[in-house]
Write a protein that holds these residues in place. Structure first.
Motif, short mmCIF file in Angstrom:
data_model
loop_
_atom_site.label_atom_id
_atom_site.label_comp_id
_atom_site.label_asym_id
_atom_site.label_seq_id
_atom_site.Cartn_x
_atom_site.Cartn_y
_atom_site.Cartn_z
N SER A 268 39.88 39.00 31.09
CA SER A 268 40.64 39.80 30.77
C SER A 268 41.81 39.12 30.31
O SER A 268 42.34 38.15 30.37
CB SER A 268 41.07 40.66 31.91
N CYS A 275 48.33 33.88 27.99
CA CYS A 275 47.17 33.35 28.85
C CYS A 275 46.39 34.52 28.97
O CYS A 275 46.15 35.52 28.24
CB CYS A 275 47.70 33.28 30.31
N TYR A 276 44.97 34.09 29.45
CA TYR A 276 43.77 35.24 29.72
C TYR A 276 43.62 34.75 31.36
O TYR A 276 43.89 33.91 31.87
CB TYR A 276 42.68 34.99 28.99
N LYS A 277 43.27 35.88 32.04
CA LYS A 277 42.70 35.90 33.37
C LYS A 277 41.23 35.67 33.61
O LYS A 277 40.51 36.42 32.89
CB LYS A 277 43.24 37.08 34.26
N SER A 278 40.78 34.76 34.31
CA SER A 278 39.43 34.47 34.74
C SER A 278 39.15 34.97 36.09
O SER A 278 39.97 34.87 37.14
CB SER A 278 38.79 33.49 34.71
N SER A 279 38.35 35.87 36.56
CA SER A 279 37.96 36.37 37.86
C SER A 279 36.45 36.19 37.83
O SER A 279 35.58 36.91 37.19
CB SER A 279 38.40 37.89 37.95
N TYR A 311 51.22 29.12 44.07
CA TYR A 311 50.34 28.67 43.04
C TYR A 311 50.45 27.31 42.72
O TYR A 311 51.35 26.61 42.75
CB TYR A 311 50.58 29.35 41.51
N ASN A 368 40.02 34.09 41.39
CA ASN A 368 40.89 34.22 40.13
C ASN A 368 41.79 32.98 39.57
O ASN A 368 42.20 32.31 40.45
CB ASN A 368 41.89 35.15 40.31
N TYR A 370 44.22 31.65 36.20
CA TYR A 370 44.86 32.06 34.75
C TYR A 370 44.81 30.77 33.80
O TYR A 370 44.91 29.34 34.23
CB TYR A 370 46.08 32.44 34.73
N TYR A 372 46.58 28.86 30.33
CA TYR A 372 47.55 29.24 29.43
C TYR A 372 47.63 28.19 28.30
O TYR A 372 47.03 27.08 28.48
CB TYR A 372 49.09 28.88 30.18
N ASP A 395 55.98 32.52 35.54
CA ASP A 395 54.68 33.14 35.65
C ASP A 395 54.19 33.06 37.35
O ASP A 395 53.54 34.03 37.61
CB ASP A 395 53.68 32.94 34.73
N TRP A 399 53.24 36.19 39.67
CA TRP A 399 51.96 36.40 40.18
C TRP A 399 52.07 36.23 41.73
O TRP A 399 51.26 37.05 42.48
CB TRP A 399 50.96 35.44 39.67
#
Length: 406
Positions: A268, A275-279, A311, A368, A370, A372, A395, A399
């Motif tokens: 997403s 960034c994008y997010k991976s799940s 994180y 999950n 991210y 960047y 960030d 989060w």
């Protein structure tokens, strides 16, 4: 201006009729728990937070306290025919609490929001959008170039763009952007060479046989498996903007050792983020199986590993963009999910030239992270490593401390 006036009149009419049966409103309180401003903060409101009945039969408008429209979208992520989540991007000052007004009405609004996130997967000519497509089983870039516009699905927001090599390489690449406009529809079309700097940007990363910009692998025992040739591997689009875009890369019956996995890599991206997010959700895990992701290190010999709030940050910063500019790349994952950080060999037949982040994975439970990217040609601040790291740490705090929703 005419559209703004028309919409303002529409809002006024709605407010005048708000006390009548055909319009219902609900106030949602959002509180920023941080000591810093949060701009373009992604807000997800689950469907069950709303108390109104018969939501499917209603149109929706979201306003701030000054009756200005707040961009939003309604996403049906489980594809049952009803939306599951309302997604918004909002700005909150440090420690600020704001009210947003969600109005459900029988009246239709023609309000259109600016496209800030986008996914595109098209044939080579770019004149046919693809969905539910099977991944190529070769590793030859000439074949993927002949089949697909950008060798596979690509995703972008108003900051950065990425693409997946939709074949057995299954790597992820970065397009650096110099514009906030959506550009994927013209990349690699009609002779456009995305390896050369254009007005919109360019391909800025050399991936080779690494994991590139956050691609995934599986660790089992002492073996690292690239997610390359499962029985079937498909792309499926779920949501395409205007604020957030979401798609799945599904891998069915991927054999590792003496067992098989089913892997769903959900990606997403939303407006304003670097960034994008991976799940990643996996079924069939056994023993010490783990999820692995990584950052290519073809042009970097040092990585940064730091903890920030909840994180862990794994980052590189060097002259490693294809235009010889500084490029920062980073993975953010919850510290509790991290097993270890290591480095792949520089050469060989498997995954090479990658800083590897091994993550805990449980059957049918998403893991999950991210990815960047900060490109100095787009933002000169990224020439400075400390500038990049400061943004990552902020960030990580975002989060770790989500917006409070009531």
């Amino acid at each position: 201006m005419k559209k703004q006036i028309t919409f303002s009149i529409f809002i006024t009419m709605l407010l005048l009729t708000a006390c009548q049966e055909r319009t219902t409103q609900q106030i949602i309180k959002l509180t920023n728990p941080s000591d810093f401003d949060r701009v373009d903060e992604p807000i997800v409101l689950a469907r069950n937070i709303f108390t109104i009945k018969d939501i499917p039969n209603k149109n929706c408008i979201v306003l701030d306290k000054d009756q200005r429209a707040i961009p939003f979208q309604l996403d049906d992520l489980d594809e049952d025919g009803q939306w599951d989540e309302m997604f918004l991007l909002v700005d909150l000052k440090k420690k600020e609490q704001i009210d947003i007004i969600v109005m459900w009405t029988d009246q239709m609004s023609n309000k259109q929001f600016r496209q800030r996130a986008n996914v595109r997967f098209a044939n080579k000519a770019g004149d046919k959008i693809l969905n539910d497509v099977n991944r190529l089983r070769s590793t030859d870039t000439k074949l993927s170039q002949a089949e697909f516009q950008m060798e596979g699905p690509a995703w972008e927001n108003d900051v950065v763009a990425f693409r997946n090599y939709f074949d057995a390489r299954n790597g992820i690449d970065i397009y650096g952007k110099r514009t906030k406009e959506m550009i994927l529809h013209k990349v690699g079309i009609n002779g456009q060479n995305y390896h050369q700097l254009d007005d919109w940007g360019m391909d800025i990363l050399k991936v080779g046989t690494s994991l590139g910009a956050g691609a995934i692998a599986i660790s089992s025992g002492d073996t690292l498996y690239r997610v390359d040739l499962p029985e079937t591997s498909t792309y499926h689009l779920l949501v395409n903007g205007p604020l957030r875009s979401v798609f799945d890369l599904k891998h069915h019956n991927f054999k590792i050792g003496d067992h098989q996995l089913n892997i769903n890599h959900r990606i997403s991206i939303w407006g304003g983020a670097a960034c994008y997010k991976s799940s990643v959700t996996i079924d069939g895990l056994q023993g010490n199986d783990a999820l692995v992701t990584g950052i290519v290190n073809l042009h970097s010999d040092t990585y940064i590993e730091e903890k920030a709030d909840q994180y862990l940050i794994l980052a590189t910063h060097d002259i490693q963009a294809e235009d010889q500019a500084a490029l920062g790349m980073a993975l953010l994952a919850k510290s509790k999910d991290v097993i270890d950080v290591s480095e792949a060999p520089k050469e060989g037949s498997g995954i090479v030239s990658t800083y590897l982040l091994k993550l805990k994975a449980e059957n049918n439970k998403p893991t999950n992270f991210y990815f960047y990217a900060g490109w100095a040609t787009q933002d000169k601040g990224y020439t400075d490593k400390s500038y990049f790291m400061k943004r990552l740490k902020k960030d990580a705090m975002r989060w770790s401390r989500p917006i409070i929703i009531k």
